[in-house]
Design a protein around this motif. Structure first.
Motif, PDB file in Angstrom:
ATOM      1  N   MET A  39       0.831  -1.183  -0.073  1.00  0.00           N
ATOM      2  CA  MET A  39      -0.124   0.063  -0.062  1.00  0.00           C
ATOM      3  C   MET A  39       0.887   1.168   0.013  1.00  0.00           C
ATOM      4  N   GLU A  50      -2.437   5.567   1.722  1.00  0.00           N
ATOM      5  CA  GLU A  50      -3.437   4.510   2.337  1.00  0.00           C
ATOM      6  C   GLU A  50      -3.142   4.216   3.695  1.00  0.00           C
ATOM      7  N   LEU A  51      -1.805   4.128   3.971  1.00  0.00           N
ATOM      8  CA  LEU A  51      -1.409   3.611   5.308  1.00  0.00           C
ATOM      9  C   LEU A  51      -1.855   4.704   6.272  1.00  0.00           C
ATOM     10  N   ARG A  66      -5.502   4.470   6.833  1.00  0.00           N
ATOM     11  CA  ARG A  66      -5.875   3.360   7.771  1.00  0.00           C
ATOM     12  C   ARG A  66      -5.412   3.429   9.117  1.00  0.00           C
ATOM     13  N   TYR A 108       4.191   0.123   1.469  1.00  0.00           N
ATOM     14  CA  TYR A 108       4.211  -0.480   2.785  1.00  0.00           C
ATOM     15  C   TYR A 108       3.539  -1.757   2.617  1.00  0.00           C
ATOM     16  N   GLU A 109       3.804  -2.704   3.602  1.00  0.00           N
ATOM     17  CA  GLU A 109       3.252  -4.013   3.589  1.00  0.00           C
ATOM     18  C   GLU A 109       2.025  -3.816   4.710  1.00  0.00           C
ATOM     19  N   GLU A 110       1.348  -4.814   4.804  1.00  0.00           N
ATOM     20  CA  GLU A 110       0.044  -4.836   5.922  1.00  0.00           C
ATOM     21  C   GLU A 110       0.757  -4.801   7.326  1.00  0.00           C
ATOM     22  N   LEU A 154       1.100  -1.413   9.096  1.00  0.00           N
ATOM     23  CA  LEU A 154      -0.080  -0.883   9.934  1.00  0.00           C
ATOM     24  C   LEU A 154      -0.287  -1.256  11.374  1.00  0.00           C
ATOM     25  N   ARG A 155       0.266  -2.533  11.796  1.00  0.00           N
ATOM     26  CA  ARG A 155       0.337  -3.044  13.045  1.00  0.00           C
ATOM     27  C   ARG A 155       1.400  -2.218  13.863  1.00  0.00           C
TER      28      ARG A 155
END
Length: 127
Positions: A1, A5-6, A9, A38-40, A43-44
């Protein structure tokens, strides 16, 4: 993303994400067009950073928590380094509480001296 978007979110600004990247807390890959990707999992990491900041930790304090998540732990506080930071923060909070309790007692004593018999928490509408 992509960064926008990051940011959306995660509920942060793109400026914050760039700063976290500059500090080495998150890392972006660059697409062929130069855009940050960025990777999912990022987000964490951002959620962990934000939660720590909201709890009063400094940004640098977040590093062991982020490293712990990157190592595959489900919780950022699962590693000895982040436990140490958490314990230090608790000690700081306890010290702040002691200072506030002492200050409160001083103000209450001043009020009692100036207004003998004055209730500290008068019912609404009275002083």
């Amino acid at each position: 993303m992509q960064i926008g978007e990051l940011a959306e979110r995660a509920g942060v600004s793109t400026r914050s994400l760039r700063y976290y990247e500059q500090q080495g807390l998150i890392s972006a890959r660059r697409a062929a067009n130069g855009y940050r990707e960025y990777e999912e999992a990022d987000l964490r990491l951002v959620a962990e950073i934000r939660a720590l900041l909201a709890a009063g930790f400094k940004l640098e304090d977040a590093r062991p928590f982020v490293d712990c998540l990157r190592a595959g732990h489900e919780l950022g506080v699962a590693c000895p380094e982040s436990v140490a930071v958490s314990r230090r923060k608790l000690a700081e909070i306890d010290a702040e509480i002691r200072v506030l309790v002492r200050r409160r007692a001083e103000v209450a004593a001043q009020l009692a001296q100036a207004r003998p018999g004055c209730e500290l928490f008068p019912s609404e509408g009275t002083i």
